[in-house]
Design a protein around this motif. Structure first.
Motif, PDB file in Angstrom:
ATOM      1  N   PHE A 105       4.474  12.703 -10.259  1.00 25.85           N
ATOM      2  CA  PHE A 105       3.402  12.489  -9.292  1.00 25.85           C
ATOM      3  C   PHE A 105       2.901  11.068  -9.530  1.00 25.85           C
ATOM      4  O   PHE A 105       2.483  10.752 -10.636  1.00 25.85           O
ATOM      5  CB  PHE A 105       2.294  13.523  -9.505  1.00 25.85           C
ATOM      6  N   PRO A 106       2.987  10.204  -8.490  1.00 21.15           N
ATOM      7  CA  PRO A 106       2.672   8.791  -8.718  1.00 21.15           C
ATOM      8  C   PRO A 106       1.435   8.271  -7.988  1.00 21.15           C
ATOM      9  O   PRO A 106       1.547   7.489  -7.051  1.00 21.15           O
ATOM     10  CB  PRO A 106       3.923   8.122  -8.143  1.00 21.15           C
ATOM     11  N   PRO A 107       0.240   8.684  -8.380  1.00 18.95           N
ATOM     12  CA  PRO A 107      -0.933   8.206  -7.651  1.00 18.95           C
ATOM     13  C   PRO A 107      -1.257   6.748  -7.962  1.00 18.95           C
ATOM     14  O   PRO A 107      -0.958   6.258  -9.053  1.00 18.95           O
ATOM     15  CB  PRO A 107      -2.058   9.098  -8.173  1.00 18.95           C
ATOM     16  N   GLU A 108      -1.858   6.093  -7.004  1.00 20.18           N
ATOM     17  CA  GLU A 108      -2.388   4.759  -7.241  1.00 20.18           C
ATOM     18  C   GLU A 108      -3.833   4.959  -7.726  1.00 20.18           C
ATOM     19  O   GLU A 108      -4.593   5.692  -7.074  1.00 20.18           O
ATOM     20  CB  GLU A 108      -2.362   3.969  -5.923  1.00 20.18           C
ATOM     21  N   HIS A 114      -7.418  13.691  -3.384  1.00 20.10           N
ATOM     22  CA  HIS A 114      -7.810  14.605  -2.315  1.00 20.10           C
ATOM     23  C   HIS A 114      -6.772  15.712  -2.175  1.00 20.10           C
ATOM     24  O   HIS A 114      -5.779  15.742  -2.906  1.00 20.10           O
ATOM     25  CB  HIS A 114      -8.039  13.835  -1.003  1.00 20.10           C
ATOM     26  N   GLY A 116      -4.494  16.211  -0.107  1.00 22.12           N
ATOM     27  CA  GLY A 116      -3.134  15.736   0.170  1.00 22.12           C
ATOM     28  C   GLY A 116      -2.407  15.403  -1.129  1.00 22.12           C
ATOM     29  O   GLY A 116      -1.236  15.755  -1.311  1.00 22.12           O
ATOM     30  N   HIS A 117      -3.118  14.755  -2.041  1.00 22.65           N
ATOM     31  CA  HIS A 117      -2.523  14.497  -3.354  1.00 22.65           C
ATOM     32  C   HIS A 117      -2.226  15.814  -4.068  1.00 22.65           C
ATOM     33  O   HIS A 117      -1.213  15.945  -4.747  1.00 22.65           O
ATOM     34  CB  HIS A 117      -3.473  13.682  -4.235  1.00 22.65           C
ATOM     35  N   ALA A 120       1.072  17.089  -3.087  1.00 25.38           N
ATOM     36  CA  ALA A 120       2.184  16.413  -3.760  1.00 25.38           C
ATOM     37  C   ALA A 120       2.250  16.835  -5.226  1.00 25.38           C
ATOM     38  O   ALA A 120       3.315  17.217  -5.734  1.00 25.38           O
ATOM     39  CB  ALA A 120       2.008  14.903  -3.641  1.00 25.38           C
ATOM     40  N   THR A 297       6.054  11.344   1.023  1.00 26.55           N
ATOM     41  CA  THR A 297       5.670  11.810   2.363  1.00 26.55           C
ATOM     42  C   THR A 297       6.543  11.129   3.409  1.00 26.55           C
ATOM     43  O   THR A 297       7.069  10.045   3.203  1.00 26.55           O
ATOM     44  CB  THR A 297       4.176  11.551   2.631  1.00 26.55           C
ATOM     45  N   PHE A 324       8.490  15.234   2.468  1.00 28.47           N
ATOM     46  CA  PHE A 324       7.769  16.313   3.146  1.00 28.47           C
ATOM     47  C   PHE A 324       6.650  15.726   3.988  1.00 28.47           C
ATOM     48  O   PHE A 324       6.299  14.557   3.844  1.00 28.47           O
ATOM     49  CB  PHE A 324       7.262  17.382   2.178  1.00 28.47           C
ATOM     50  N   ARG A 326       3.125  14.753   5.470  1.00 26.17           N
ATOM     51  CA  ARG A 326       1.807  14.438   4.949  1.00 26.17           C
ATOM     52  C   ARG A 326       0.846  15.523   5.400  1.00 26.17           C
ATOM     53  O   ARG A 326       0.953  16.014   6.514  1.00 26.17           O
ATOM     54  CB  ARG A 326       1.391  13.098   5.560  1.00 26.17           C
ATOM     55  N   LEU A 327      -0.043  15.907   4.544  1.00 22.72           N
ATOM     56  CA  LEU A 327      -1.006  16.932   4.914  1.00 22.72           C
ATOM     57  C   LEU A 327      -2.169  16.316   5.697  1.00 22.72           C
ATOM     58  O   LEU A 327      -2.757  15.330   5.251  1.00 22.72           O
ATOM     59  CB  LEU A 327      -1.540  17.608   3.645  1.00 22.72           C
ATOM     60  N   VAL A 334      -7.894  12.968   5.279  1.00 23.18           N
ATOM     61  CA  VAL A 334      -7.085  13.263   4.091  1.00 23.18           C
ATOM     62  C   VAL A 334      -6.337  11.997   3.678  1.00 23.18           C
ATOM     63  O   VAL A 334      -5.104  11.954   3.686  1.00 23.18           O
ATOM     64  CB  VAL A 334      -6.124  14.442   4.333  1.00 23.18           C
ATOM     65  N   SER A 335      -7.059  10.971   3.341  1.00 30.20           N
ATOM     66  CA  SER A 335      -6.462   9.700   2.983  1.00 30.20           C
ATOM     67  C   SER A 335      -7.518   8.819   2.315  1.00 30.20           C
ATOM     68  O   SER A 335      -8.629   8.691   2.826  1.00 30.20           O
ATOM     69  CB  SER A 335      -5.939   9.027   4.256  1.00 30.20           C
ATOM     70  N   LYS A 336      -7.121   8.235   1.180  1.00 31.33           N
ATOM     71  CA  LYS A 336      -8.076   7.380   0.464  1.00 31.33           C
ATOM     72  C   LYS A 336      -8.538   6.231   1.350  1.00 31.33           C
ATOM     73  O   LYS A 336      -9.691   5.842   1.329  1.00 31.33           O
ATOM     74  CB  LYS A 336      -7.418   6.828  -0.797  1.00 31.33           C
ATOM     75  N   ARG A 337      -7.579   5.726   2.115  1.00 27.46           N
ATOM     76  CA  ARG A 337      -7.898   4.592   2.977  1.00 27.46           C
ATOM     77  C   ARG A 337      -9.017   4.914   3.972  1.00 27.46           C
ATOM     78  O   ARG A 337      -9.769   4.064   4.380  1.00 27.46           O
ATOM     79  CB  ARG A 337      -6.651   4.202   3.777  1.00 27.46           C
TER      80      ARG A 337
END
Ligand code: ATP
Ligand code: MG
Length: 571
Positions: A105-108, A114, A116-117, A120, A297, A324, A326-327, A334-337
């Motif tokens: 699992f490669p989060p920034e 969230h 969505g993460h 993953a 994703t 897969f 994206r949720l 559902v996005s950090k951005r």
């Protein structure tokens, strides 16, 4: 006669449950079935439960083969195990061998995680466990403009809350020297070149499929320019892959592999100024850290070609990349951005605002990690992009908390209700209609009550309704207060059952989250505050407890000490 019916039904379901579970029936499961079967016929859980429990004791003493023989006689159709609602196990992985699967699992580290993460991370973790493999937590921290020190730890806390443990952990930024070495290999092979064109020129060239002048740089030129990038203060140079500038797949039009970002890195300070892009770092890290089945994703699908081309050129092992969807959840970012600006401009109170799909926001409103996992597995790993509604998360959560959450009365927008000739009562009311282990509270009632304004609006003078768990009253007058008179104890079929508090209430506010976006626009009414009176027993609750306010919904208690507050989870 009536207990006979309960006995018979209980016997059948107890046998069935015992047969499924090695001869021992479970009370909770059997009680649920018997209640469901008999409630329509007017039997109450109160009558049913003790009978079921005594039947279970008897059935559990019978050996399994005799249980089967008896059920075969009584109800042979129940011998077949019911089809499960759905099997939520993940599909088999291709090219997977037990003991050899490695996922990551490669989060920034640039924000809190969230849901969505969670999707993953749960899928990655689950596959590693299914195949007795290894699960890696990798911080993709190669953009010093984004990475922030507090998020490394915060994201780990979020994962631990989800009950995800990892077998190995590292930061991509710790491998930068290796990335530089591989970059130089590409330059030496003439598979990459340094480009000093402006962003505009590069964009223009990519759009029109035109090479720029820098494309003509030789290996030697590029190596010198690369060293300048690393060691001097030149600005604006990038390292580009020699892809195919006319390729239909625009991701292959000489994509950027390294760029200069002159910002201190939270872990490495000013040590590096040249940083790999996602295209380069993602492919290289998956390969060199031994990942066999990386998931990403679907939005990256076009970049797959670049991923494999790079590994080909570098002669590195190629993982089995899987995509897969994206949720997305309707009305939620559902996005950090998208979450970040909401926090920065004060539209929400912080990363744990209950309107957000962050794990912290969900936790705060009483969503359990097990429910998130269940929800994610229900969604599966299809590639079809779709937006689901939050009700699916709520359903998974409800399934877990409904049998264990204490139920209380909470009266929103209360109005006073007087009962003439009210008998004084001291009532012991169970906290749960089925789960007796949750205990009970004792409530003393007189002639003063509070009920919900909206309930009263639906009734008129002369109507009879029931104060839930107490008795019936008949409405005499409706003014500022509602005047009623006592009207017998017997249940009247079809009459309204209304929640109430006595005059010994406690004031309470419940915050209710709504869609944060409606038609892509911020919904200024997305946080509602419901003020009301809760029954006194609520004072015994503690922060973090999740309860059900009858006919209102599930609520997580936030504060009980001064101003009593809660957060609404769902109906
Ligand atoms: P965001 O827009 O939230 O910043 P991201 O993909 O940039 O998304 P990362 O921290 O880079 O966030 O993501 C880590 C992992 O989580 C990646 O593998 C990414 O694909 C996955 N991920 C992120 N958001 C979602 C989502 N909404 N649904 C499924 N997976 C997601
Ligand atoms: Mg990202």
């Amino acid at each position: 006669m009536s207990t006979d019916k309960i006995q018979k039904t209980a016997r059948i379901y107890a046998l069935q449950n015992a047969i499924w579970f090695k001869g021992k029936a479970n009370s909770k499961a059997v009680v649920g079935k018997v209640i469901a079967a008999l409630q329509k016929e007017g039997f109450s859980p109160k009558e049913i439960i003790p009978i079921v429990n005594s039947v279970i004791v008897k059935v559990n003493k019978i050996p399994l083969n005799k249980q089967i023989a008896e059920l075969e006689k009584l109800a042979p159709e129940l011998l077949k195990k019911e089809k499960k609602e759905r099997d939520f196990t993940l599909p088999k992985l291709l090219n997977a061998e037990k003991g050899k699967v490695v996922t990551r699992f490669p989060p920034e580290p640039n924000g809190y995680l969230h849901i969505g993460h969670a999707k993953a991370a749960i899928v990655d973790h689950e596959y590693a466990r299914i195949y007795d493999g290894k699960f890696i937590l990798r911080f993709d921290d190669t953009n010093p403009e984004n990475a922030q020190i507090e998020f490394y730890e915060a994201q780990k806390e979020d994962l631990r809350w989800l009950k995800i443990e990892w077998d190995e952990e590292f930061n991509t930024s710790d491998h930068l020297e290796e990335h530089y070495r591989l970059a130089e290999q590409l330059i030496k092979q003439d598979d990459a070149y340094i480009c000093v064109c402006s962003t505009e020129e590069i964009k223009h060239g990519r759009f029109h499929g035109k090479e720029c002048n820098c494309c003509g740089n030789t290996c030697g030129d590029s190596m010198d320019l690369w060293k300048d990038m690393l060691n001097s203060s030149v600005e604006g140079s990038i390292l580009r892959l020699r892809g195919d500038i006319t390729c239909d797949n625009t991701a292959m039009r000489d994509p950027t592999l390294f760029r200069i970002i002159d910002k201190p890195h939270p872990l490495h300070g000013d040590k590096y100024r040249v940083w790999p892009t996602y295209d380069f770092a993602g492919a290289v890290e998956d390969s060199i850290s031994g990942v066999t089945h990386p998931f990403r994703t679907k939005e990256y699908e076009l970049r797959d070609e670049c991923y494999f081309k790079l590994l080909d050129l570098l002669k590195l092992r190629k993982p089995h990349l899987i995509e897969f969807a994206r949720l997305s959840i309707e009305g939620m970012p559902v996005s950090k951005r998208k979450i970040k600006p909401l926090i920065e401009n004060g539209s929400v109170s912080g990363y744990d605002d209950i309107r957000l799909p962050t794990l912290r926001g969900l936790k705060k409103r009483g969503i359990l990690p097990e429910a998130i996992k269940q929800f994610v597995l229900e969604q599966g790993i299809s590639k079809v992009e779709s937006s689901v509604t939050f009700s699916l998360v709520a359903a998974a959560n409800r399934k877990i908390i409904d049998p264990i959450a204490k139920r209380y009365f909470f009266v929103k927008d209360p109005v006073k209700l007087i009962v003439e000739n009210a008998p004084e009562k001291i009532k012991e009311i169970n906290f749960h209609p089925i789960n007796k282990t949750l205990g009970s509270r004792t409530v003393k009632t007189g002639k003063t009550f509070f009920v919900q304004n909206s309930d009263m609006k639906e009734l008129k003078v002369g109507d009879i309704f029931r104060l839930k768990g107490l008795y019936n009253v008949k409405i005499k007058e409706k003014n500022k207060d509602v005047l009623t008179e006592y009207a017998d104890e017997n249940l009247i079929p079809g009459s309204a059952k209304i929640q109430w508090t006595t005059d010994k209430f406690v004031e309470m506010s419940v915050f209710i989250p709504h869609f944060i976006y409606i038609d892509e626009k911020y919904n200024a009414d997305s946080l509602e505050r419901a003020d009301g009176f809760a029954e006194e027993a609520v004072l015994k609750l503690k922060t973090d407890e999740i309860v059900q306010f009858e006919r209102f919904g599930f609520v997580r208690i936030e504060n009980i000490d001064d101003k009593i507050t809660g957060f609404f989870a769902h109906k």
